[in-house]
Design an enzyme around this catalytic site. Structure first.
Site, PDB file in Angstrom:
ATOM      1  N   PRO A   1       0.799  -1.227   0.000  1.00  0.00           N
ATOM      2  CA  PRO A   1       0.000   0.000   0.000  1.00  0.00           C
ATOM      3  C   PRO A   1       0.833   1.279   0.000  1.00  0.00           C
ATOM      4  CG  PRO A   1      -0.137  -1.122   2.124  1.00  0.00           C
ATOM      5  CD  PRO A   1       0.522  -2.068   1.170  1.00  0.00           C
ATOM      6  N   ASN A   2       0.360   2.223  -0.781  1.00  0.00           N
ATOM      7  CA  ASN A   2       0.910   3.579  -0.909  1.00  0.00           C
ATOM      8  C   ASN A   2       2.182   3.648  -1.741  1.00  0.00           C
ATOM      9  OD1 ASN A   2      -1.021   5.153   0.594  1.00  0.00           O
ATOM     10  ND2 ASN A   2      -0.291   4.064   2.404  1.00  0.00           N
TER      11      ASN A   2
ATOM     12  N   ARG B   1       5.276  11.869  -3.396  1.00  0.00           N
ATOM     13  CA  ARG B   1       5.100  12.417  -2.037  1.00  0.00           C
ATOM     14  C   ARG B   1       6.287  11.961  -1.184  1.00  0.00           C
ATOM     15  NH1 ARG B   1       1.240  14.391  -4.075  1.00  0.00           N
ATOM     16  NH2 ARG B   1      -0.971  14.385  -3.522  1.00  0.00           N
TER      17      ARG B   1
ATOM     18  N   TYR C   1      11.219   8.514   1.005  1.00  0.00           N
ATOM     19  CA  TYR C   1      11.104   7.421   0.030  1.00  0.00           C
ATOM     20  C   TYR C   1      11.799   7.692  -1.309  1.00  0.00           C
ATOM     21  CZ  TYR C   1       7.791   5.763   3.490  1.00  0.00           C
ATOM     22  OH  TYR C   1       7.229   5.340   4.670  1.00  0.00           O
TER      23      TYR C   1
ATOM     24  N   ASN D   1       7.721  -5.729  -0.819  1.00  0.00           N
ATOM     25  CA  ASN D   1       7.697  -4.631   0.144  1.00  0.00           C
ATOM     26  C   ASN D   1       6.247  -4.538   0.604  1.00  0.00           C
ATOM     27  OD1 ASN D   1       7.621  -2.336   1.637  1.00  0.00           O
ATOM     28  ND2 ASN D   1       8.781  -1.072   0.194  1.00  0.00           N
TER      29      ASN D   1
ATOM     30  N   ALA E   1       2.931  -0.820   4.947  1.00  0.00           N
ATOM     31  CA  ALA E   1       2.450  -0.820   6.336  1.00  0.00           C
ATOM     32  C   ALA E   1       1.915  -2.184   6.764  1.00  0.00           C
ATOM     33  CB  ALA E   1       1.382   0.256   6.510  1.00  0.00           C
TER      34      ALA E   1
ATOM     35  N   HIS F   1       3.707  -4.653   9.266  1.00  0.00           N
ATOM     36  CA  HIS F   1       3.627  -4.574  10.727  1.00  0.00           C
ATOM     37  C   HIS F   1       2.284  -5.056  11.282  1.00  0.00           C
ATOM     38  CE1 HIS F   1       7.019  -2.145   9.613  1.00  0.00           C
ATOM     39  NE2 HIS F   1       6.241  -1.232   9.052  1.00  0.00           N
TER      40      HIS F   1
ATOM     41  N   ASP G   1       0.712 -15.589   6.309  1.00  0.00           N
ATOM     42  CA  ASP G   1       0.188 -16.941   6.092  1.00  0.00           C
ATOM     43  C   ASP G   1       0.216 -17.312   4.610  1.00  0.00           C
ATOM     44  OD1 ASP G   1      -0.270 -17.252   8.779  1.00  0.00           O
ATOM     45  OD2 ASP G   1      -2.445 -16.994   8.671  1.00  0.00           O
TER      46      ASP G   1
ATOM     47  N   GLU H   1      12.151  -9.909   1.719  1.00  0.00           N
ATOM     48  CA  GLU H   1      11.393  -8.746   2.222  1.00  0.00           C
ATOM     49  C   GLU H   1      12.272  -7.510   2.065  1.00  0.00           C
ATOM     50  OE1 GLU H   1      10.385  -9.049   6.389  1.00  0.00           O
ATOM     51  OE2 GLU H   1       9.804  -6.929   6.503  1.00  0.00           O
TER      52      GLU H   1
ATOM     53  N   HIS I   1      12.569  -3.065   2.258  1.00  0.00           N
ATOM     54  CA  HIS I   1      12.027  -1.777   2.690  1.00  0.00           C
ATOM     55  C   HIS I   1      12.941  -0.657   2.223  1.00  0.00           C
ATOM     56  CE1 HIS I   1       9.022  -3.651   5.163  1.00  0.00           C
ATOM     57  NE2 HIS I   1       9.959  -4.471   5.591  1.00  0.00           N
TER      58      HIS I   1
ATOM     59  N   SER J   1      12.992   2.481   3.512  1.00  0.00           N
ATOM     60  CA  SER J   1      13.550   3.137   4.699  1.00  0.00           C
ATOM     61  C   SER J   1      14.107   2.086   5.660  1.00  0.00           C
ATOM     62  CB  SER J   1      12.457   3.956   5.401  1.00  0.00           C
ATOM     63  OG  SER J   1      11.413   3.102   5.860  1.00  0.00           O
TER      64      SER J   1
ATOM     65  N   ARG K   1      13.064   4.065  12.749  1.00  0.00           N
ATOM     66  CA  ARG K   1      11.795   4.800  12.760  1.00  0.00           C
ATOM     67  C   ARG K   1      10.973   4.417  13.999  1.00  0.00           C
ATOM     68  NH1 ARG K   1       9.217   4.676   6.917  1.00  0.00           N
ATOM     69  NH2 ARG K   1       8.113   6.451   7.832  1.00  0.00           N
TER      70      ARG K   1
ATOM     71  N   ARG L   1       7.136   0.113  13.774  1.00  0.00           N
ATOM     72  CA  ARG L   1       7.683  -0.409  12.513  1.00  0.00           C
ATOM     73  C   ARG L   1       8.774  -1.455  12.748  1.00  0.00           C
ATOM     74  NH1 ARG L   1       5.530   3.240   8.617  1.00  0.00           N
ATOM     75  NH2 ARG L   1       5.247   5.288   9.545  1.00  0.00           N
TER      76      ARG L   1
HETATM   77  O1  CA2 Z   1      10.374   1.636   4.050  1.00  0.00           O
HETATM   78  C1  CA2 Z   1       9.511   0.989   3.466  1.00  0.00           C
HETATM   79  O2  CA2 Z   1       9.670   0.531   2.336  1.00  0.00           O
HETATM   80  C2  CA2 Z   1       8.143   0.764   4.124  1.00  0.00           C
HETATM   81  O3  CA2 Z   1       7.713  -0.556   3.795  1.00  0.00           O
HETATM   82  C3  CA2 Z   1       7.221   1.790   3.530  1.00  0.00           C
HETATM   83  C4  CA2 Z   1       5.845   1.815   4.169  1.00  0.00           C
HETATM   84  C5  CA2 Z   1       5.946   1.887   5.687  1.00  0.00           C
HETATM   85  O4  CA2 Z   1       4.663   1.796   6.275  1.00  0.00           O
HETATM   86  C6  CA2 Z   1       6.826   0.791   6.245  1.00  0.00           C
HETATM   87  O5  CA2 Z   1       6.920   0.943   7.652  1.00  0.00           O
HETATM   88  C7  CA2 Z   1       8.216   0.866   5.641  1.00  0.00           C
HETATM   89  C8  CA2 Z   1       5.041   3.010   3.667  1.00  0.00           C
HETATM   90  C9  CA2 Z   1       4.947   3.101   2.174  1.00  0.00           C
HETATM   91  C10 CA2 Z   1       4.530   4.483   1.812  1.00  0.00           C
HETATM   92  O6  CA2 Z   1       4.984   4.747   0.522  1.00  0.00           O
HETATM   93  C11 CA2 Z   1       4.987   6.026   0.097  1.00  0.00           C
HETATM   94  C12 CA2 Z   1       5.810   6.307  -0.966  1.00  0.00           C
HETATM   95  C13 CA2 Z   1       5.884   7.592  -1.439  1.00  0.00           C
HETATM   96  C14 CA2 Z   1       5.109   8.583  -0.889  1.00  0.00           C
HETATM   97  C15 CA2 Z   1       4.271   8.300   0.164  1.00  0.00           C
HETATM   98  C16 CA2 Z   1       4.198   7.010   0.654  1.00  0.00           C
END
Ligand code: CA2
Length: 147
Positions: A9-10, A17, A22, A73, A76, A79, A86, A97, A99, A101, A106, A110
């Site tokens: 997601p995202n 953003r 990121y 990846n 969110a 977590h 599963d 896996e 990530h 960041s 953080r 996380r």
């Molecule tokens: O660091 C990572 O790749 C995460 O998986 C990214 C997730 C975060 O919830 C994890 O804790 C760590 C969030 C993805 C959000 O992606 C965005 C990318 C660009 C702009 C806004 C959000």
């Protein structure tokens, strides 16, 4: 060798953003670099992005007979999602896996991953390079397993 790369997601917002966390690369640019990198390793990649937990579970189930491994990846859902854990476990596919960041630098929420325990390895904190490192690690793992 075929690898499915799943963006949770995202991650469709990459490059649009929060570039401080990121980076500036878009998801399309990242996927294009990963396709080239895979080719250089004589592997093939396909991509799946979803903001929905159920769709990710279904994509993992569908991957079972078609792919040799999964780079994920989970965003969110890393977590929170027992369902994704599963599905990965029951797929029997080796998992990397990744990530963008460093999740351990953080917030504490996380630091817990439901996916790490069913993964061959985890890469976190190298920006979008984490995907390249995870892909390389998984391909090397699969190659050393079959030879
Ligand atoms: O660091 C990572 O790749 C995460 O998986 C990214 C997730 C975060 O919830 C994890 O804790 C760590 C969030 C993805 C959000 O992606 C965005 C990318 C660009 C702009 C806004 C959000």
């Amino acid at each position: 060798m075929k690898i499915l790369i799943i963006h949770g997601p995202n991650l469709n917002m990459l490059g649009k953003r929060e570039p401080d966390i990121y980076g500036a690369m878009t998801l399309e640019e990242l996927n294009s670099l990963l396709t080239k990198e895979a080719r250089a390793m004589h592997a093939q990649v396909e991509f799946f992005q979803s903001n929905s937990e159920g769709e990710i579970v279904s994509a993992i189930q569908d991957a079972m007979d078609k792919f040799d491994g999964v780079v994920i990846n989970p965003g969110a859902y890393t977590h929170t999602s027992v369902a994704i854990r599963d599905a990965l476990l029951s797929s029997g596919l080796p998992v990397a896996e990744v990530h963008i960041s460093n999740v351990f630098k953080r917030e504490e929420f996380r630091h817990k991953s439901f996916v790490s325990g069913v993964s061959v390895g985890v890469v976190s904190g190298f920006g979008t390079d984490s995907y390249h490192l995870g892909l390389r690690g998984l391909v090397n793992y699969l190659q050393s397993r079959v030879s």
